[in-house]
Each structure stands twice: as structure tokens, then as C-alpha cells.
Motif scaffolding. Structure first.
Motif, short mmCIF file in Angstrom:
data_model
loop_
_atom_site.label_atom_id
_atom_site.label_comp_id
_atom_site.label_asym_id
_atom_site.label_seq_id
_atom_site.Cartn_x
_atom_site.Cartn_y
_atom_site.Cartn_z
N GLU A 105 -16.77 -32.86 75.99
CA GLU A 105 -16.37 -31.70 75.20
C GLU A 105 -17.49 -30.68 75.21
N ASP A 106 -17.11 -29.41 75.30
CA ASP A 106 -18.09 -28.33 75.35
C ASP A 106 -18.59 -28.02 73.94
N ILE A 107 -19.57 -28.81 73.51
CA ILE A 107 -20.17 -28.66 72.18
C ILE A 107 -21.64 -28.29 72.39
N ALA A 108 -22.09 -27.27 71.72
CA ALA A 108 -23.47 -26.79 71.91
C ALA A 108 -24.48 -27.86 71.53
N LEU A 109 -25.53 -27.96 72.33
CA LEU A 109 -26.62 -28.90 72.08
C LEU A 109 -27.93 -28.13 71.96
N ASP A 110 -28.75 -28.54 71.01
CA ASP A 110 -30.10 -27.98 70.89
C ASP A 110 -31.04 -28.94 71.61
N ILE A 111 -31.30 -28.65 72.89
CA ILE A 111 -32.11 -29.54 73.74
C ILE A 111 -33.56 -29.09 73.68
N ARG A 112 -34.42 -29.97 73.19
CA ARG A 112 -35.83 -29.64 73.06
C ARG A 112 -36.64 -30.00 74.31
N PHE A 113 -36.11 -30.94 75.10
CA PHE A 113 -36.81 -31.37 76.32
C PHE A 113 -35.78 -32.05 77.21
N GLU A 114 -35.92 -31.84 78.52
CA GLU A 114 -35.03 -32.54 79.45
C GLU A 114 -35.66 -32.64 80.82
N ASP A 115 -35.53 -33.82 81.44
CA ASP A 115 -35.87 -34.00 82.84
C ASP A 115 -34.85 -34.98 83.43
N ASP A 116 -35.15 -35.57 84.57
CA ASP A 116 -34.18 -36.44 85.23
C ASP A 116 -33.97 -37.74 84.48
N ASP A 117 -34.89 -38.11 83.60
CA ASP A 117 -34.83 -39.43 82.96
C ASP A 117 -34.42 -39.43 81.50
N LEU A 118 -34.66 -38.33 80.80
CA LEU A 118 -34.32 -38.34 79.38
C LEU A 118 -34.20 -36.92 78.85
N MET A 119 -33.65 -36.82 77.65
CA MET A 119 -33.64 -35.55 76.94
C MET A 119 -33.88 -35.82 75.46
N VAL A 120 -34.43 -34.84 74.78
CA VAL A 120 -34.64 -34.91 73.34
C VAL A 120 -33.75 -33.86 72.70
N ILE A 121 -32.93 -34.31 71.75
CA ILE A 121 -31.95 -33.46 71.09
C ILE A 121 -32.35 -33.25 69.64
N ASP A 122 -32.17 -32.03 69.15
CA ASP A 122 -32.31 -31.76 67.71
C ASP A 122 -30.89 -31.70 67.14
N LYS A 123 -30.46 -32.78 66.50
CA LYS A 123 -29.08 -32.91 66.03
C LYS A 123 -28.88 -32.15 64.72
N PRO A 124 -27.82 -31.36 64.63
CA PRO A 124 -27.56 -30.65 63.37
C PRO A 124 -26.88 -31.55 62.34
N VAL A 125 -26.93 -31.14 61.11
CA VAL A 125 -26.18 -31.82 60.04
C VAL A 125 -24.69 -31.74 60.35
N GLY A 126 -23.98 -32.84 60.12
CA GLY A 126 -22.53 -32.84 60.28
C GLY A 126 -22.04 -33.32 61.61
#
Length: 324
Positions: free
Chosen positions: A78-99
């Protein structure tokens, strides 16, 4: 689907071990259950022959693994916006919003973080749980790490088990806490309410749970507390703070209702009554990159509703100073 092919030699040190056990040590990027399935399906050959998972190896045999990585999850992208703080081929760090719910489940079949991740990176469907190695409650905001490769997934799961991932939270709790400390109390499913967790003895199904905490700010009837996790049990901070007699503000599951200081201003009354979630924020995440070895550290800004709550508590303290 992605086709994988590997060739390797069984180490001499593995002599006498089961084939599936040896294979798990040889190919740590894949789970033992997945490797066992491939053995049974004839997708892993030992000296060009099919053998059972329990077959004992002698060391020195040739292994050929050729299989397709099938989807581990069946959620839809699903096309839901993500706040991606870091990403490479092996991992990503997400800042998840409330809700935002992390995984689809009863009452939340779609619109989750997993659906968003699959839209952003469809290959995550081939990883267990879509690469999600730890989770946050729906109403908890903040940082999460997500694996994008099997190597990173395996390593991050092991790092979390070894307590090698630093996770720091900020909570607003009921009551004036005097000092910090450590809660070392096992947590397990509540005996009477299946939606809740609770402090339970290990002999009664509890699992080790350790939370370190320190007081950042004290108000007349509330405190701002920093919590650092050693373990990551479901609802751990919420359960441990409630166990101390200081449940989180807004926690409908573990709290004991609204607490208004005497003479509270209308602004503070509105702030406390209007805070409809547990006041918890995953503010810091730090770990060593499981593939590159780089030291990574991330900070998440305090959510606006939690900031407004703390500002209202500070304003009340100006009007009604705490007497130490």
C-alpha cells in the motif's frame, strides 16, 4: 521470486551432526526451518543425493542448494508515506508515527507499516515478517530498524537477543518519581485478560524483562522518565512502570484513570483529558551495522502531542512550584 544457488563443502568439524543443523551453520542467512523445508523438497543435495534432514554428515561432502525464495508474508503493498531516516541495501530505519499499526491483524487487516514497507521495497516479502525484527505499539511513536536482506535480518535478530541494540524511550507517567532505578521483573501473558501482559514468575510463563529508568523532570503529579531497554517484551515499559505504581499518562490498558493536580489550570486539564494514547516515544536507536560494522545512531524528535503535554505540565509547575 528470486532464485538462489549456493555450493559449499561440509566442514570436517561438522562430522556426526545432523544435515539440517550443519546446513544452518553453513548458511546462516536462512532460517533453519526454511533450510529443513528445502532439504525435504530435494532442493538441497548432499554429494548429488537427496538425504533426510536428520541424516548425519561425515564432513567433506559437497552441498548444492538451489531454491526459490518464496514470499514469507501475504500482506498487500500500500502506498503509505514512510519517514525513512536511513536506508541501504541491508536495512532501513523508520520513524513511525503515532497511530500506525506495525503488522496486519484482527481489526487492522490493512493500512499498516508492513503494507507500506512492501510498497516501498517489494523484495521484503521474501523475508520473515517483511524484515520487521522488533515492533512498537500502534500508539507509540518513534524509531524502528527493518532488515532488507536475510543476512541483516539474521544478524539483527541475534543482536536484539544479545541486547546489542540500544533503544531509549521517553515516557510521561502518573505520580512524582523521586529517583531512577532498574525494573528486573519477568513479563508474560496476563492470567485473566488476553489483551494484557503482566509481571509473572518465570515458572509461571514469564520471560526475562529488564528496564532501566531515570527521572528527567518532576511535576506535581507527573514525571517525565527516560527508559532504556535491555529486553524487548510486549508492552514492557508500560507493564514495568505500572508495576512501580507509575502507569503512563493516557494508557487505557494499564493506567488507573485521569489524575488532575489540585488547582490545575484549564489548559492542563484539557491537555491531560485530551491525551488519548500512552505517552511513550522511542526517541533513540543505536547499533552497529550488521554488515558494514558502521556505528549508527538516530534520534527522533518528540511528537507534537507529547511536547504539548509536557509544556502544559511545566506551565502548571510555574504556577504551583514543587516543594522538595
Amino acid at each position: 521470486m528470486t532464485t538462489v544457488r549456493h555450493e559449499a563443502t561440509v566442514p570436517v568439524a561438522a562430522a556426526g551432526r545432523r544435515f539440517d543443523q550443519s546446513l544452518a551453520e553453513m548458511f546462516p542467512d536462512y532460517s533453519r526451518s526454511r533450510l529443513t523445508g528445502w532439504i525435504k523438497e530435494g532442493k538441497v543435495l548432499l554429494d548429488s543425493a537427496r538425504v533426510a534432514p536428520r541424516h548425519l554428515v561425515r564432513g567433506g561432502e559437497q552441498v548444492v542448494l538451489e531454491a526459490e525464495l518464496e514470499a514469507e508474508v501475504d500482506a498487500q503493498p500500500e502506498d503509505i508515506a514512510l519517514d525513512i531516516r536511513f536506508e541501504d541495501d541491508d536495512l532501513m530505519v523508520i520513524d513511525k508515527p503515532v497511530g500506525l499499526v506495525v503488522h496486519p491483524g484482527a481489526g487492522n487487516p490493512a493500512g499498516t507499516l508492513l503494507n507500506a514497507l512492501l510498497h516501498h521495497s517489494p523484495a521484503l516479502a521474501e523475508l520473515p515478517r517483511g524484515g520487521i525484527v522488533h515492533r512498537l505499539d500502534k500508539d507509540t511513536a518513534g524509531l524502528m530498524v527493518v532488515a532488507k536482506s536475510m543476512a541483516a535480518h539474521t544478524a539483527l535478530v541475534a543482536m536484539l537477543a544479545r541486547h546489542d541494540v540500544h533503544r531509549q524511550y521517553e515516557a510521561v507517567v502518573l505520580g512524582t518519581m523521586v529517583a531512577g532505578g532498574t525494573v528486573d521483573q519477568p513479563i508474560g501473558r496476563h492470567q485473566h485478560d488476553r489483551l494484557k501482559q503482566g509481571v509473572r514468575d518465570v515458572e509461571d510463563g514469564g520471560k526475562e524483562a529488564v528496564t532501566h529508568y531515570r527521572v528527567r523532570e518532576r511535576f506535581r503529579a507527573h514525571s517525565v522518565v527516560q527508559c532504556n531497554l535491555e529486553t524487548g517484551r510486549t508492552h514492557q515499559i508500560r507493564v514495568h512502570m505500572a508495576h512501580l505504581g507509575h502507569p503512563l499518562v493516557g494508557d487505557q490498558l494499564y493506567g488507573n484513570g485521569l489524575r488532575l493536580p489540585r488547582g490545575a489550570s484549564q489548559a492542563l486539564i484539557d491537555a491531560l483529558r485530551g491525551f488519548r494514547r500512552q505517552a511513550l516515544h522511542a526517541e533513540k536507536l543505536a547499533f552497529e551495522h550488521p554488515v558494514t560494522g558502521e556505528s549508527l545512531e538516530f534520534d527522533s524528535p518528540r511528537p507534537a502531542d507529547q511536547e504539548a503535554l509536557i509544556e502544559a505540565l511545566r506551565a502548571d509547575t510555574v504556577l504551583h512550584p514543587i516543594e522538595d
